[in-house]
Design an enzyme around this catalytic site. Structure first.
Site, PDB file in Angstrom:
ATOM      1  N   HIS A  34       0.825  -1.210   0.000  1.00 25.99           N
ATOM      2  CA  HIS A  34       0.000   0.000   0.000  1.00 25.99           C
ATOM      3  C   HIS A  34       0.862   1.265   0.000  1.00 25.99           C
ATOM      4  O   HIS A  34       1.254   1.754   1.054  1.00 25.99           O
ATOM      5  CB  HIS A  34      -0.896  -0.032   1.245  1.00 25.99           C
TER       6      HIS A  34
ATOM      7  N   HIS B 178       1.263   5.294  -2.025  1.00 26.27           N
ATOM      8  CA  HIS B 178       0.697   6.292  -2.940  1.00 26.27           C
ATOM      9  C   HIS B 178       1.837   7.135  -3.490  1.00 26.27           C
ATOM     10  O   HIS B 178       2.078   8.241  -3.026  1.00 26.27           O
ATOM     11  CB  HIS B 178      -0.270   7.229  -2.214  1.00 26.27           C
ATOM     12  N   PHE B 179       2.584   6.598  -4.443  1.00 25.85           N
ATOM     13  CA  PHE B 179       3.564   7.428  -5.128  1.00 25.85           C
ATOM     14  C   PHE B 179       2.711   8.328  -6.020  1.00 25.85           C
ATOM     15  O   PHE B 179       1.603   7.967  -6.399  1.00 25.85           O
ATOM     16  CB  PHE B 179       4.554   6.562  -5.908  1.00 25.85           C
ATOM     17  N   ARG B 180       3.193   9.503  -6.331  1.00 28.56           N
ATOM     18  CA  ARG B 180       2.318  10.493  -6.974  1.00 28.56           C
ATOM     19  C   ARG B 180       2.541  10.582  -8.473  1.00 28.56           C
ATOM     20  O   ARG B 180       2.319  11.648  -9.058  1.00 28.56           O
ATOM     21  CB  ARG B 180       2.524  11.851  -6.320  1.00 28.56           C
TER      22      ARG B 180
ATOM     23  N   ASN C 258      -4.874   6.462  -7.000  1.00 26.58           N
ATOM     24  CA  ASN C 258      -5.317   7.866  -6.956  1.00 26.58           C
ATOM     25  C   ASN C 258      -4.227   8.827  -7.410  1.00 26.58           C
ATOM     26  O   ASN C 258      -3.882   9.790  -6.733  1.00 26.58           O
ATOM     27  CB  ASN C 258      -5.845   8.238  -5.558  1.00 26.58           C
TER      28      ASN C 258
ATOM     29  N   HIS D 190     -10.470   0.771   1.151  1.00 29.21           N
ATOM     30  CA  HIS D 190     -10.413   1.827   2.171  1.00 29.21           C
ATOM     31  C   HIS D 190     -11.785   1.834   2.821  1.00 29.21           C
ATOM     32  O   HIS D 190     -12.752   2.330   2.251  1.00 29.21           O
ATOM     33  CB  HIS D 190     -10.079   3.178   1.542  1.00 29.21           C
TER      34      HIS D 190
ATOM     35  N   HIS E 173      -5.384  -0.612   6.114  1.00 29.17           N
ATOM     36  CA  HIS E 173      -5.208   0.224   7.319  1.00 29.17           C
ATOM     37  C   HIS E 173      -6.354   0.152   8.332  1.00 29.17           C
ATOM     38  O   HIS E 173      -7.021   1.139   8.588  1.00 29.17           O
ATOM     39  CB  HIS E 173      -4.961   1.690   6.930  1.00 29.17           C
TER      40      HIS E 173
ATOM     41  N   ASP F  47       0.969   2.700   3.707  1.00 30.09           N
ATOM     42  CA  ASP F  47       0.057   3.747   3.228  1.00 30.09           C
ATOM     43  C   ASP F  47       0.835   5.046   2.988  1.00 30.09           C
ATOM     44  O   ASP F  47       0.344   6.140   3.277  1.00 30.09           O
ATOM     45  CB  ASP F  47      -1.114   3.977   4.199  1.00 30.09           C
TER      46      ASP F  47
ATOM     47  N   HIS G  65       2.749  14.169   1.068  1.00 30.22           N
ATOM     48  CA  HIS G  65       2.233  15.503   0.735  1.00 30.22           C
ATOM     49  C   HIS G  65       3.362  16.483   1.000  1.00 30.22           C
ATOM     50  O   HIS G  65       4.175  16.275   1.899  1.00 30.22           O
ATOM     51  CB  HIS G  65       1.022  15.851   1.608  1.00 30.22           C
TER      52      HIS G  65
HETATM   53  O1  DOR Z   1      -4.707   9.879   4.400  1.00 33.46           O
HETATM   54  C1  DOR Z   1      -4.798   9.360   3.288  1.00 33.46           C
HETATM   55  N1  DOR Z   1      -4.009   9.775   2.281  1.00 33.46           N
HETATM   56  N2  DOR Z   1      -5.697   8.400   3.098  1.00 33.46           N
HETATM   57  C2  DOR Z   1      -5.963   7.934   1.870  1.00 33.46           C
HETATM   58  O2  DOR Z   1      -6.832   7.104   1.748  1.00 33.46           O
HETATM   59  C3  DOR Z   1      -5.257   8.458   0.689  1.00 33.46           C
HETATM   60  C4  DOR Z   1      -3.959   9.034   1.074  1.00 33.46           C
HETATM   61  C5  DOR Z   1      -3.340   9.873  -0.022  1.00 33.46           C
HETATM   62  O3  DOR Z   1      -3.259   9.410  -1.158  1.00 33.46           O
HETATM   63  O4  DOR Z   1      -2.922  10.998   0.265  1.00 33.46           O
HETATM   64 ZN    ZN Z   2      -3.901   4.628   1.101  1.00 32.99          ZN
HETATM   65 ZN    ZN Z   3      -6.913   4.423   2.397  1.00 38.08          ZN
END
Ligand code: DOR
Ligand code: ZN
Ligand code: ZN
Length: 419
Positions: free
Chosen positions: A55, A57-59, A89, A173, A218, A284, A288
């Site tokens: 899990h 989230h690379f952007r 996402n 999620h 999570h 996760d 940011h």
């Molecule tokens: O806090 C979170 N940030 N929860 C998520 O489900 C997505 C993640 C994100 O991609 O920033």
């Molecule tokens: Zn996530």
């Molecule tokens: Zn999530």
């Protein structure tokens, strides 16, 4: 043999003195001694399977100022993670076969470690078309970063039925959007009030009606854990939900979904984890930018980075005696490999040679300046960690003396299996 590692290795559930022979990227032999080939004597260091983070989230693509596949996977490697499974996402979201193919193209040749991509499911998604490109599927039942959301039971049931036909896993999620308040927030306590544990429980109850392989991402509350009892789902936990809570004094840096909860929730999760009741450890990792997190709490985005710190913090807890080694290896490597069908995750002949080498005496405090994510911050500054001394991805050295080494050799785990 291309390479022989000699040291203490975690083989068949315990540590012992072994030689591990690697050929063509796979473990070719495990024996007391192996003749021939280049040898690496690791003395008292410990050889473990590389971690599989189910899990992140690379952007990439779309928000590469916060993270890209190169920095994200470099951070992963330096944190002992040899495979990452990336969430959909991104921008544009990976929710159709063509968007997934575009994402693959955008990240190709950037990765330091192996990777798989989740296909995002919206109502009406063409799941069959996405399946050959995806390591698994993802549904958001509660809104978070990005616009992926499925709120209706009928849509969930259709998605589950189609996912079932692929044989792959649906990672969810699990926060029920109908139970989330979107009112003003000034602190982690407000954020928790707006996203109560009851929203997690309600989402889990709704999932229990579905018929496909489900992984609950999570898990964040004691009530959520209890709601999962007896259900055939796999469970994932993060380091931040086990180590931080709403009273951790880090302001919007601790804003995340699901939220940091109470001390009781945190301890219940940690207890479940160390006693082996949680399938997988996931970071996760949600990088940011500092500027975004420095805004007023209410407008700051949710998410914390963790791909480089999760496993090292757990290794430090293992060294202290809090976390059994076999529980950690199971949750960081063996179970993720099983759940997602990867030929990795344990030191066994025939598996890919994804390994980390750790010096169990090398506990250090986490310092953000030593981390590799582009985001440039961590909620775990100063926490104890054991970073790997060396990391191998399919037999290729990618971290040496704790620093990046060699070439970027990461590849898509799904494409590799099909070729
Ligand atoms: O806090 C979170 N940030 N929860 C998520 O489900 C997505 C993640 C994100 O991609 O920033
Ligand atoms: Zn996530
Ligand atoms: Zn999530």
């Amino acid at each position: 043999m291309d390479l022989v590692l000699e040291g203490r290795a975690y083989v068949r559930g315990k540590l012992g003195r072994w030689s591990i022979g690697i050929e063509d990227g796979r473990i070719a032999q495990i024996a007391r001694t192996i003749r021939g080939g280049e040898r690496l004597d690791l003395g008292d260091m410990i050889i473990l399977p590389g971690a599989i983070d189910p899990h992140v989230h690379f952007r990439d693509p779309g928000m590469t100022d916060k993270e890209d596949f190169s920095t994200g996977t470099l951070a992963a490697a330096c944190g002992g993670v040899t495979t990452v499974l990336d969430m959909p996402n991104t921008l544009p979201p990976a929710v159709t076969a063509s968007k997934l193919a575009e994402k693959k193209e955008a990240i190709a040749r950037k990765a330091w470690v192996d990777y798989g991509l989740f296909a995002g499911c919206m109502a009406g998604a063409d799941i069959e078309a996405m399946a050959p490109l995806a390591v698994g599927f993802k549904v958001f039942m509660g809104s978070s970063t990005g616009r992926l959301l499925v709120t209706e039971d009928l849509d969930l049931a259709k998605i589950a039925a189609l996912v079932k036909r692929t044989g792959k896993v649906l990672s969810v999620h699990a926060e029920d959007e109908a139970m989330i308040e979107h009112g003003e927030e000034r602190s982690p306590v407000d954020h928790l009030r707006n996203r109560p544990a009851a929203a997690e429980v309600a989402a889990i109850r709704r999932l229990s009606a579905l018929d496909c392989r489900i992984n609950v991402c999570h898990v964040s509350s004691a009530d959520g854990l209890q709601a999962l009892e007896g259900l055939p789902f796999t469970k994932e936990v993060t380091a931040h939900h086990m180590l931080l809570d709403r009273d951790s004094d880090i302001g919007a840096y601790g804003k995340v979904n699901p939220p940091l909860r109470t001390k009781e929730d945190r301890l219940a999760l940690f207890q479940a984890f160390i006693s082996g009741r949680i399938d997988m450890l996931g970071s996760d990792h949600a990088p940011h930018a500092i500027e975004d997190k420095e805004q007023e709490f209410d407008v700051a985005p949710s998410g914390v980075p963790g791909v480089e710190t999760t496993v090292p913090m757990m290794l430090a807890l293992m060294k202290k005696g809090t976390l059994p080694l076999e529980v950690l290896v199971s949750a960081m490597a063996e179970r993720p490999a099983e759940v997602f069908g990867l030929n990795k995750g344990c030191l066994e002949v025939g598996r890919y040679a994804d390994l980390m080498v750790i010096d169990p005496r090398a506990t250090v405090p986490i310092k953000v300046n030593n981390l590799h994510s582009k985001c440039g911050w961590t909620p775990f500054e100063g926490w104890d960690a054991i970073f790997p001394h060396a990391v191998f991805v399919r037999g290729e050295l990618v971290v040496e003396d704790g620093e990046p080494a060699g070439e970027r050799a990461g590849r898509d785990v799904v494409a590799a299996e099909r070729s």
